[in-house]
Design an enzyme around this catalytic site. Structure first.
Site, PDB file in Angstrom:
ATOM      1  N   LYS A  22       0.836  -1.223   0.000  1.00  0.00           N
ATOM      2  CA  LYS A  22       0.000   0.000   0.000  1.00  0.00           C
ATOM      3  C   LYS A  22       0.855   1.251   0.000  1.00  0.00           C
ATOM      4  O   LYS A  22       0.663   2.168  -0.805  1.00  0.00           O
ATOM      5  CB  LYS A  22      -0.886   0.002   1.224  1.00  0.00           C
ATOM      6  CG  LYS A  22      -1.430   1.378   1.643  1.00  0.00           C
ATOM      7  CD  LYS A  22      -2.189   1.313   2.934  1.00  0.00           C
ATOM      8  CE  LYS A  22      -2.611   2.698   3.427  1.00  0.00           C
ATOM      9  NZ  LYS A  22      -1.558   3.401   4.174  1.00  0.00           N
ATOM     10  N   ASN A  23       1.855   1.278   0.888  1.00  0.00           N
ATOM     11  CA  ASN A  23       2.626   2.510   1.084  1.00  0.00           C
ATOM     12  C   ASN A  23       3.736   2.707   0.070  1.00  0.00           C
ATOM     13  O   ASN A  23       4.464   3.704   0.132  1.00  0.00           O
ATOM     14  CB  ASN A  23       3.165   2.566   2.514  1.00  0.00           C
ATOM     15  CG  ASN A  23       2.047   2.818   3.514  1.00  0.00           C
ATOM     16  OD1 ASN A  23       0.962   3.262   3.131  1.00  0.00           O
ATOM     17  ND2 ASN A  23       2.300   2.517   4.770  1.00  0.00           N
ATOM     18  N   ARG A  93      -4.253   9.745   3.895  1.00  0.00           N
ATOM     19  CA  ARG A  93      -3.020  10.441   4.286  1.00  0.00           C
ATOM     20  C   ARG A  93      -2.185  10.773   3.052  1.00  0.00           C
ATOM     21  O   ARG A  93      -1.559  11.809   2.976  1.00  0.00           O
ATOM     22  CB  ARG A  93      -2.218   9.544   5.236  1.00  0.00           C
ATOM     23  CG  ARG A  93      -0.855  10.071   5.646  1.00  0.00           C
ATOM     24  CD  ARG A  93      -0.938  11.217   6.575  1.00  0.00           C
ATOM     25  NE  ARG A  93       0.361  11.699   7.016  1.00  0.00           N
ATOM     26  CZ  ARG A  93       0.505  12.787   7.774  1.00  0.00           C
ATOM     27  NH1 ARG A  93      -0.549  13.477   8.144  1.00  0.00           N
ATOM     28  NH2 ARG A  93       1.707  13.196   8.141  1.00  0.00           N
ATOM     29  N   ASP A 117      -5.127   7.464   8.929  1.00  0.00           N
ATOM     30  CA  ASP A 117      -5.339   6.893  10.264  1.00  0.00           C
ATOM     31  C   ASP A 117      -5.240   7.972  11.343  1.00  0.00           C
ATOM     32  O   ASP A 117      -4.282   8.744  11.372  1.00  0.00           O
ATOM     33  CB  ASP A 117      -4.265   5.828  10.547  1.00  0.00           C
ATOM     34  CG  ASP A 117      -4.679   4.478   9.992  1.00  0.00           C
ATOM     35  OD1 ASP A 117      -3.885   3.535  10.106  1.00  0.00           O
ATOM     36  OD2 ASP A 117      -5.795   4.374   9.454  1.00  0.00           O
ATOM     37  N   ASP A 312       3.298   0.186  11.908  1.00  0.00           N
ATOM     38  CA  ASP A 312       1.989  -0.311  11.494  1.00  0.00           C
ATOM     39  C   ASP A 312       1.729  -1.753  11.889  1.00  0.00           C
ATOM     40  O   ASP A 312       0.626  -2.259  11.680  1.00  0.00           O
ATOM     41  CB  ASP A 312       1.820  -0.139   9.984  1.00  0.00           C
ATOM     42  CG  ASP A 312       1.774   1.327   9.601  1.00  0.00           C
ATOM     43  OD1 ASP A 312       1.983   1.652   8.421  1.00  0.00           O
ATOM     44  OD2 ASP A 312       1.558   2.156  10.506  1.00  0.00           O
ATOM     45  N   MET A 334       6.178   5.929  18.254  1.00  0.00           N
ATOM     46  CA  MET A 334       6.079   6.900  17.160  1.00  0.00           C
ATOM     47  C   MET A 334       4.744   7.624  17.101  1.00  0.00           C
ATOM     48  O   MET A 334       4.678   8.781  16.683  1.00  0.00           O
ATOM     49  CB  MET A 334       6.374   6.204  15.828  1.00  0.00           C
ATOM     50  CG  MET A 334       7.804   5.689  15.781  1.00  0.00           C
ATOM     51  SD  MET A 334       8.105   4.717  14.314  1.00  0.00           S
ATOM     52  CE  MET A 334       8.046   5.966  13.057  1.00  0.00           C
TER      53      MET A 334
HETATM   54  C1  LIG Z   1       0.881   6.719   3.412  1.00  0.00           C
HETATM   55  C2  LIG Z   1       2.015   6.262   4.253  1.00  0.00           C
HETATM   56  O1  LIG Z   1       3.101   5.970   3.788  1.00  0.00           O
HETATM   57  N1  LIG Z   1       1.755   6.155   5.582  1.00  0.00           N
HETATM   58  C3  LIG Z   1       2.820   5.690   6.473  1.00  0.00           C
HETATM   59  C4  LIG Z   1       3.760   6.848   6.806  1.00  0.00           C
HETATM   60  O2  LIG Z   1       2.981   7.850   7.434  1.00  0.00           O
HETATM   61  P1  LIG Z   1       3.652   9.309   7.684  1.00  0.00           P
HETATM   62  O3  LIG Z   1       4.640   9.621   6.626  1.00  0.00           O
HETATM   63  O4  LIG Z   1       2.555  10.248   7.930  1.00  0.00           O
HETATM   64  O5  LIG Z   1       4.429   9.048   9.044  1.00  0.00           O
HETATM   65  P2  LIG Z   1       5.815   9.696   9.468  1.00  0.00           P
HETATM   66  O6  LIG Z   1       6.896   8.787   9.028  1.00  0.00           O
HETATM   67  O7  LIG Z   1       5.844  11.119   9.066  1.00  0.00           O
HETATM   68  O8  LIG Z   1       5.725   9.677  11.074  1.00  0.00           O
HETATM   69  C5  LIG Z   1       5.034   8.680  11.772  1.00  0.00           C
HETATM   70  C6  LIG Z   1       4.985   9.065  13.235  1.00  0.00           C
HETATM   71  O9  LIG Z   1       6.281   8.806  13.791  1.00  0.00           O
HETATM   72  C7  LIG Z   1       6.825  10.001  14.328  1.00  0.00           C
HETATM   73  N2  LIG Z   1       8.257   9.955  14.034  1.00  0.00           N
HETATM   74  C8  LIG Z   1       8.680   9.761  12.747  1.00  0.00           C
HETATM   75  C9  LIG Z   1      10.022   9.697  12.488  1.00  0.00           C
HETATM   76  C10 LIG Z   1      10.937   9.824  13.553  1.00  0.00           C
HETATM   77  O10 LIG Z   1      12.168   9.797  13.372  1.00  0.00           O
HETATM   78  N3  LIG Z   1      10.461   9.995  14.818  1.00  0.00           N
HETATM   79  C11 LIG Z   1       9.133  10.061  15.074  1.00  0.00           C
HETATM   80  O11 LIG Z   1       8.723  10.220  16.218  1.00  0.00           O
HETATM   81  C12 LIG Z   1       6.077  11.134  13.653  1.00  0.00           C
HETATM   82  O12 LIG Z   1       6.060  12.313  14.475  1.00  0.00           O
HETATM   83  C13 LIG Z   1       4.695  10.544  13.504  1.00  0.00           C
HETATM   84  O13 LIG Z   1       3.997  10.638  14.720  1.00  0.00           O
HETATM   85  O14 LIG Z   1       4.770   6.358   7.708  1.00  0.00           O
HETATM   86  C14 LIG Z   1       4.265   5.856   8.955  1.00  0.00           C
HETATM   87  C15 LIG Z   1       5.446   5.397   9.765  1.00  0.00           C
HETATM   88  O15 LIG Z   1       6.086   4.342   9.143  1.00  0.00           O
HETATM   89  C16 LIG Z   1       3.262   4.729   8.740  1.00  0.00           C
HETATM   90  O16 LIG Z   1       2.647   4.430   9.987  1.00  0.00           O
HETATM   91  C17 LIG Z   1       2.202   5.111   7.718  1.00  0.00           C
HETATM   92  O17 LIG Z   1       1.472   3.932   7.319  1.00  0.00           O
HETATM   93  C1  LIG Z   2      -1.109   4.579   9.075  1.00  0.00           C
HETATM   94  C2  LIG Z   2      -1.393   3.927   7.966  1.00  0.00           C
HETATM   95  O1  LIG Z   2      -1.851   4.526   6.810  1.00  0.00           O
HETATM   96  P1  LIG Z   2      -2.005   6.079   6.495  1.00  0.00           P
HETATM   97  O2  LIG Z   2      -0.677   6.746   6.812  1.00  0.00           O
HETATM   98  O3  LIG Z   2      -2.309   6.053   5.026  1.00  0.00           O
HETATM   99  O4  LIG Z   2      -3.120   6.587   7.357  1.00  0.00           O
HETATM  100  C3  LIG Z   2      -1.237   2.443   7.790  1.00  0.00           C
HETATM  101  O5  LIG Z   2      -1.195   1.999   6.607  1.00  0.00           O
HETATM  102  O6  LIG Z   2      -1.158   1.758   8.821  1.00  0.00           O
END
Ligand SMILES: CC(=O)N[C@H]1[C@@H](OP(=O)(O)OP(=O)(O)OC[C@H]2O[C@@H](n3ccc(=O)[nH]c3=O)[C@H](O)[C@@H]2O)O[C@H](CO)[C@@H](O)[C@@H]1O
Ligand SMILES: C=C(OP(=O)(O)O)C(=O)O
Length: 428
Positions: A22-23, A93, A117, A312, A334
């Site tokens: 998916k991602n 997202r 999510d 996830d 996270m």
């Molecule tokens: C569409 C998509 O691809 N969604 C994925 C993407 O969401 P997305 O890109 O939104 O998530 P991010 O990687 O930005 O961050 C996820 C969470 O981790 C925290 N954070 C992130 C990096 C870090 O070094 N430290 C930290 O604390 C962020 O503040 C946030 O709360 O990545 C997430 C983390 O793998 C996954 O759960 C999501 O499924």
């Molecule tokens: C967090 C997820 O998806 P999204 O970032 O698309 O909400 C997920 O695939 O678990």
């Protein structure tokens, strides 16, 4: 809202083929807007988020045709709009991932805060840090409006290794003037897929798989034929499901190399599998006993940016831990509010203490009773499905859209594996 009705306590086993990631599918669809030429994407999963992402691409001017299951042709000869439709953008997202390509292709983009999510605040600061560093001017007034006369390569240091922020930075940098360095980059397999796809289109990205990416901007990108990898979140979910229902399961066309940390985490719960090429075999009837840390200490399973344990899968391994003899600490580092769903598992009989929003202590094995549940997000919803399949009696899960956003043909495939599950009906 659609529902699943599940009759629990039957072993789930047999053979399935892993779906596409998916991602990875979502950023690769967005990246298709970076060229006027045709992009052919293979192994694209038939899930809700992909449908929305393709619909947005069409609204922006791309023609999208499905050649066969999993294979899509996308051609964005002209971009007719730089405004992402609000209703669609707010349902996923990944709508944020059109920012980089539209900025690179047209010099402007307008979009609302994305959906996805509800498992935390889901900050976007890292995206804007990167896009403004490359020359984007950002206005925020309920909508995000970003414009750029020209994107110029820059030495970027991300304030956190954000997956989608890294992907936006990459997609903006590939057509920028000069070289961009992205330090503290995310390196998940889906980020690697995006980079590899862009390189087959003529981009010049090195450092792929590491946390420092080097992107030499090019003038134009060509079309390509690209296959995305398997969804290791889906694979991890089925591994947990088979293990706790004592089923014997084979998962074909998986990517075992993306499951190394997942394998270490499941091993702490006494769960093992064999691999043969791209096939994963989860033997039935595993012992399901917690393997203590040195000195008999309670082990912990904690998520982290890649190559750490994938965030996830935290919901999934939490419900798996309820079926394993012993005590485990699950630490979701996270996301601030992913773990609140455990109150629904507790209501089914799970022995879990939610110490704070990030940490749950799980003591198993727990006999679960069927219940009536509502899926709050993709992975909590799948965890509820796993709980229902372990439980005695019937469960009803509402709002399954928040499961089918990320899991392809779930009810149909579970039924083929012996599950008593009906979608919008009563399980027999
Ligand atoms: C569409 C998509 O691809 N969604 C994925 C993407 O969401 P997305 O890109 O939104 O998530 P991010 O990687 O930005 O961050 C996820 C969470 O981790 C925290 N954070 C992130 C990096 C870090 O070094 N430290 C930290 O604390 C962020 O503040 C946030 O709360 O990545 C997430 C983390 O793998 C996954 O759960 C999501 O499924
Ligand atoms: C967090 C997820 O998806 P999204 O970032 O698309 O909400 C997920 O695939 O678990």
């Amino acid at each position: 809202m659609s529902t699943y009705t599940i009759d629990g306590s039957y072993p789930i086993g047999g053979r399935i083929t892993a779906s596409g990631n998916k991602n990875a599918a979502l950023p690769c669809i967005a990246a298709s807007l970076l060229t006027e030429e045709e992009i052919v994407l293979h192994n694209i999963p038939d899930i809700e988020d992909v449908s929305v992402m393709l619909e947005i691409a069409e609204k922006l001017g791309a023609t999208v045709t499905q050649e066969k299951r999993g294979v899509y042709h996308i051609k964005a000869s002209d971009i007719v709009s730089s405004e992402i439709p609000s209703d669609m953008a707010k349902s996923i997202r990944a709508s944020i991932l059109f920012a980089g390509p539209l900025l690179a292709r047209t010099g402007k983009v307008q979009l609302p805060p994305p959906g996805g999510d509800v498992i935390g605040r889901r900050r976007l600061d890292s995206h804007f840090l990167a896009l403004s560093a490359l020359g984007g001017r950002i206005e925020v007034d309920g909508m995000f409006r970003i414009t750029a006369n020209k994107l110029v390569g820059e030495d970027i240091f991300l304030d956190e290794a954000s997956v989608t922020a890294t992907e936006n930075a990459i997609m903006a940098a590939v057509l920028a003037d000069g070289e961009t360095i992205i330090s503290n980059a995310a390196s998940e397999p889906h980020v690697q897929d995006l980079c590899n796809m862009l390189n087959t289109m003529g981009a010049n990205i090195t450092g792929i798989g590491s946390n420092i990416l080097y992107v030499k901007g090019v003038k134009k990108l060509q079309g390509t034929n690209f296959r995305i990898g398997a969804d290791f979140m889906e694979t991890g979910s089925y591994i947990g499901l088979a293990a706790v229902t004592r089923g014997d399961l084979e998962i074909e066309e998986a990517d075992p190399k993306h499951l190394r940390m997942t394998r270490l985490a499941f091993a702490k719960l006494g769960i093992h599998w064999e691999t043969d090429g791209s096939t994963i075999h989860i033997p039935g009837g595993q012992s399901l006993k917690v393997v203590p840390d040195l000195g008999g200490m309670i082990p912990k399973i904690d998520d982290a940016p890649w190559p750490g344990f994938p965030a996830d899968l935290t919901s999934i391994i939490t419900v798996v831990a309820t079926q394993v003899e012993g005590t485990t600490l699950i630490h979701e580092k996270m996301f601030e509010s992913r773990m609140f769903f455990v109150d629904k598992l507790i209501g089914m009989g799970a022995r879990i203490i939610l110490c704070d929003p990030h940490r749950a202590v799980v003591s198993g094995p727990c006999r679960l009773r069927g219940g009536e549940l509502v899926s709050p997000d993709v992975r909590a919803g799948m965890a509820m499905v796993i709980a229902a399949l372990c439980a005695e009696g019937k469960s009803i899960i509402h709002n399954v859209y928040q499961i089918e956003r990320g899991y392809e043909k779930l009810a149909e495939r579970l039924k083929s594996l012996g599950a008593r599950i009906e979608r919008d009906g009563a399980a027999d």
